[in-house]
Structures are given as structure tokens and as C-alpha cells.
Design a protein around this motif. Structure first.
Motif, mmCIF file in Angstrom:
data_model
loop_
_atom_site.group_PDB
_atom_site.id
_atom_site.type_symbol
_atom_site.label_atom_id
_atom_site.label_comp_id
_atom_site.label_asym_id
_atom_site.label_seq_id
_atom_site.Cartn_x
_atom_site.Cartn_y
_atom_site.Cartn_z
ATOM 1 N N LEU A 17 0.830 -1.214 0.000
ATOM 2 C CA LEU A 17 0.000 0.000 0.000
ATOM 3 C C LEU A 17 0.863 1.262 0.000
ATOM 4 O O LEU A 17 0.582 2.217 -0.717
ATOM 5 N N ARG A 18 1.895 1.250 0.834
ATOM 6 C CA ARG A 18 2.784 2.416 0.936
ATOM 7 C C ARG A 18 3.460 2.683 -0.401
ATOM 8 O O ARG A 18 3.510 3.824 -0.880
ATOM 9 N N LEU A 19 3.966 1.628 -1.022
ATOM 10 C CA LEU A 19 4.641 1.788 -2.308
ATOM 11 C C LEU A 19 3.671 2.238 -3.395
ATOM 12 O O LEU A 19 4.015 3.085 -4.228
ATOM 13 N N ARG A 20 2.445 1.686 -3.388
ATOM 14 C CA ARG A 20 1.424 2.104 -4.357
ATOM 15 C C ARG A 20 1.113 3.592 -4.214
ATOM 16 O O ARG A 20 0.826 4.276 -5.179
ATOM 17 N N ALA A 21 1.174 4.089 -2.973
ATOM 18 C CA ALA A 21 0.923 5.516 -2.709
ATOM 19 C C ALA A 21 2.146 6.371 -3.011
ATOM 20 O O ALA A 21 2.092 7.595 -2.931
ATOM 21 N N GLY A 22 3.272 5.714 -3.324
ATOM 22 C CA GLY A 22 4.496 6.448 -3.650
ATOM 23 C C GLY A 22 5.146 7.110 -2.451
ATOM 24 O O GLY A 22 5.782 8.154 -2.595
ATOM 25 N N LEU A 23 5.000 6.508 -1.279
ATOM 26 C CA LEU A 23 5.543 7.099 -0.062
ATOM 27 C C LEU A 23 6.734 6.305 0.456
ATOM 28 O O LEU A 23 6.760 5.078 0.354
ATOM 29 N N SER A 24 7.684 7.017 1.019
ATOM 30 C CA SER A 24 8.789 6.356 1.724
ATOM 31 C C SER A 24 8.280 5.962 3.108
ATOM 32 O O SER A 24 7.247 6.463 3.566
ATOM 33 N N GLN A 25 9.012 5.089 3.794
ATOM 34 C CA GLN A 25 8.647 4.748 5.170
ATOM 35 C C GLN A 25 8.640 6.003 6.032
ATOM 36 O O GLN A 25 7.750 6.200 6.860
ATOM 37 N N ARG A 26 9.633 6.843 5.831
ATOM 38 C CA ARG A 26 9.751 8.071 6.623
ATOM 39 C C ARG A 26 8.540 8.990 6.416
ATOM 40 O O ARG A 26 7.994 9.546 7.365
ATOM 41 N N GLU A 27 8.087 9.140 5.152
ATOM 42 C CA GLU A 27 6.952 10.016 4.868
ATOM 43 C C GLU A 27 5.657 9.442 5.449
ATOM 44 O O GLU A 27 4.844 10.173 6.011
ATOM 45 N N ILE A 39 7.037 1.898 11.458
ATOM 46 C CA ILE A 39 6.656 1.472 10.103
ATOM 47 C C ILE A 39 7.575 0.350 9.646
ATOM 48 O O ILE A 39 7.122 -0.675 9.118
ATOM 49 N N SER A 40 8.862 0.515 9.856
ATOM 50 C CA SER A 40 9.843 -0.490 9.446
ATOM 51 C C SER A 40 9.587 -1.836 10.117
ATOM 52 O O SER A 40 9.599 -2.883 9.464
ATOM 53 N N MET A 41 9.317 -1.814 11.422
ATOM 54 C CA MET A 41 9.109 -3.065 12.156
ATOM 55 C C MET A 41 7.798 -3.742 11.750
ATOM 56 O O MET A 41 7.738 -4.964 11.659
ATOM 57 N N ILE A 42 6.748 -2.951 11.479
ATOM 58 C CA ILE A 42 5.482 -3.540 11.022
ATOM 59 C C ILE A 42 5.682 -4.190 9.659
ATOM 60 O O ILE A 42 5.282 -5.336 9.442
ATOM 61 N N GLU A 43 6.330 -3.465 8.736
ATOM 62 C CA GLU A 43 6.536 -3.987 7.390
ATOM 63 C C GLU A 43 7.419 -5.227 7.391
ATOM 64 O O GLU A 43 7.263 -6.104 6.543
ATOM 65 N N ALA A 44 8.337 -5.321 8.340
ATOM 66 C CA ALA A 44 9.221 -6.487 8.440
ATOM 67 C C ALA A 44 8.572 -7.606 9.257
ATOM 68 O O ALA A 44 9.190 -8.645 9.486
ATOM 69 N N ARG A 55 -4.809 1.294 12.616
ATOM 70 C CA ARG A 55 -5.784 2.248 12.087
ATOM 71 C C ARG A 55 -5.120 3.607 11.846
ATOM 72 O O ARG A 55 -5.368 4.260 10.838
ATOM 73 N N GLN A 56 -4.262 4.034 12.764
ATOM 74 C CA GLN A 56 -3.580 5.323 12.648
ATOM 75 C C GLN A 56 -2.696 5.347 11.399
ATOM 76 O O GLN A 56 -2.700 6.315 10.647
ATOM 77 N N VAL A 57 -1.958 4.267 11.166
ATOM 78 C CA VAL A 57 -1.075 4.191 9.997
ATOM 79 C C VAL A 57 -1.903 4.110 8.719
ATOM 80 O O VAL A 57 -1.624 4.814 7.741
ATOM 81 N N LEU A 58 -2.942 3.280 8.731
ATOM 82 C CA LEU A 58 -3.764 3.122 7.532
ATOM 83 C C LEU A 58 -4.516 4.395 7.178
ATOM 84 O O LEU A 58 -4.708 4.697 6.001
ATOM 85 N N SER A 59 -4.939 5.148 8.199
ATOM 86 C CA SER A 59 -5.664 6.384 7.901
ATOM 87 C C SER A 59 -4.775 7.378 7.156
ATOM 88 O O SER A 59 -5.253 8.152 6.341
ATOM 89 N N ALA A 60 -3.466 7.326 7.394
ATOM 90 C CA ALA A 60 -2.536 8.188 6.657
ATOM 91 C C ALA A 60 -2.470 7.776 5.189
ATOM 92 O O ALA A 60 -2.046 8.559 4.338
ATOM 93 N N LEU A 61 -2.900 6.559 4.893
ATOM 94 C CA LEU A 61 -2.944 6.068 3.513
ATOM 95 C C LEU A 61 -4.355 6.143 2.931
ATOM 96 O O LEU A 61 -4.583 5.757 1.782
ATOM 97 N N GLY A 62 -5.321 6.591 3.746
ATOM 98 C CA GLY A 62 -6.703 6.684 3.288
ATOM 99 C C GLY A 62 -7.391 5.332 3.176
ATOM 100 O O GLY A 62 -8.289 5.152 2.358
ATOM 101 N N VAL A 63 -6.970 4.372 4.018
ATOM 102 C CA VAL A 63 -7.516 3.012 3.963
ATOM 103 C C VAL A 63 -8.068 2.650 5.335
ATOM 104 O O VAL A 63 -7.428 2.897 6.349
#
Length: 187
Positions: A17-27, A39-44, A55-63
Motif C-alpha cells: 500500500l505504501r509503495l502504491r501511494a508512492g511514499l517512503s517509510q519516513r513520509e 513502520i519499518s518493524m510492522i513492514e518487516a 488504524r492510525q497508519v492506515l488512515s494516513a494512507l486513506g484506507v
């Protein structure tokens, strides 16, 4: 996909999802107001985030959570969901098992919730669009809505505007079981 596979896929799904949105982990971390390490630990898949953190992380992606865990429905409308077919959208001290995997186009979300003694819905109060209702099946629930606390026992129920800050906690020594519904499915 069983609940263990789905839990393992959280990191991969978030990364996609993050990559589809064109965002870095930092952004993404900046937009979600969490640390880059989170973000890094969740993705790993080194941590399993709480529902409120996810929910907090997903809301930043609009999901929404329901959309994040949505799986394609089988051909035709499924009417009956056996216990093993409920979609695990969170596990650990609090387990949320949703009726149906794909809620796109649905007006209602129904969840079978289980809280271990002392478990709570998260460290931050929840707030989202819609209305929520639930019925305590077993145990004791402390419900907080808009700064007011309520104690509920088996057979008691609740109904409130989900936009008001709210939280749930197992107030008993045994397991708490709640069946809840949210309309629209924004949990």
C-alpha cells in the motif's frame, strides 16, 4: 487465508500500500504521526500492531481496517459464515473477528470481540465515522464514550455515535466476549 497467514501478511500488505501511494517509510511515518522504526518493524513483521496503531497508519494512507483485510468474496453472495470463516482483523490480548472478508458496498460491519483479562481496545481513544452497537455476551466491560464511563455485564448492550472518542476494556478476571456492529463499516 487463515488468521495466522493473514497476520503474517500485514507487513507485506502495508508495504505494498505504501509503495502504491508512492511514499517512503519516513513520509508515511510522518503522516501517521508514528516513528519511522514503527513502520519499518510492522513492514518487516517484527511487531504485530494494535488495532488503534494500525488504524492510525492506515488512515494516513486513506484506507480503513475493513478494506485493509478485505479478501475477494466467492462467486455469488455468501449468506452464512461458519466460525472458522470469520476474518481475524486483530489478534493478541484483543481478538476481533469480522463477519465477511470484503465489506465493499456493505452498510454494516459485525465483529465478534474477545478481550483477555485487563485487555483494552488501545492506549488512545477511538473515533471514526458512523454508529456502533454491541451486546456483552460474557464478562464485564468498561466502556468509555466522550469522557463518561459505563460498566456493563453479560446481557447489557450499548449504542453510540462513533465520532465521539471511545474505548473498551475488560474489567473482569475472565474473558470478555462482545458482539458488535458498526454502520457504515469504518472500524
Amino acid at each position: 487465508m487463515n488468521s495466522a497467514d493473514r497476520e503474517l501478511a500485514v507487513g507485506q500488505q502495508l508495504r505494498a500500500l505504501r509503495l502504491r501511494a508512492g511514499l517512503s517509510q519516513r513520509e508515511l511515518a510522518r503522516r501517521a504521526a508514528v516513528s519511522n522504526a514503527t513502520i519499518s518493524m510492522i513492514e518487516a513483521d517484527r511487531v504485530s500492531p494494535s488495532v488503534s496503531a494500525l488504524r492510525q497508519v492506515l488512515s494516513a494512507l486513506g484506507v480503513g481496517i475493513a478494506d485493509f483485510f478485505a479478501a475477494p468474496e466467492p462467486q455469488g453472495e455468501q449468506v452464512v459464515y461458519r466460525a472458522a470463516e470469520l476474518t481475524e482483523i486483530a489478534s493478541g490480548p484483543v481478538s476481533y473477528r469480522q463477519v465477511g472478508a470484503n465489506l465493499k458496498g456493505r452498510a454494516l460491519q459485525m465483529i465478534h470481540e474477545r478481550y483477555k483479562p485487563g485487555a483494552q481496545s488501545g492506549t488512545k481513544m477511538l473515533s471514526h465515522q458512523g454508529e456502533e452497537a454491541g451486546l456483552v455476551i460474557k464478562g464485564r466491560l468498561t466502556l468509555e464514550v466522550d469522557g463518561r464511563r459505563y460498566e456493563l455485564a453479560a446481557g447489557d448492550a450499548y449504542l453510540f455515535d462513533s465520532r465521539k472518542p471511545h474505548g473498551f476494556r475488560n474489567a473482569g478476571d475472565g474473558e470478555l466476549v462482545v458482539v458488535s456492529a458498526c454502520a457504515p463499516p469504518t472500524f
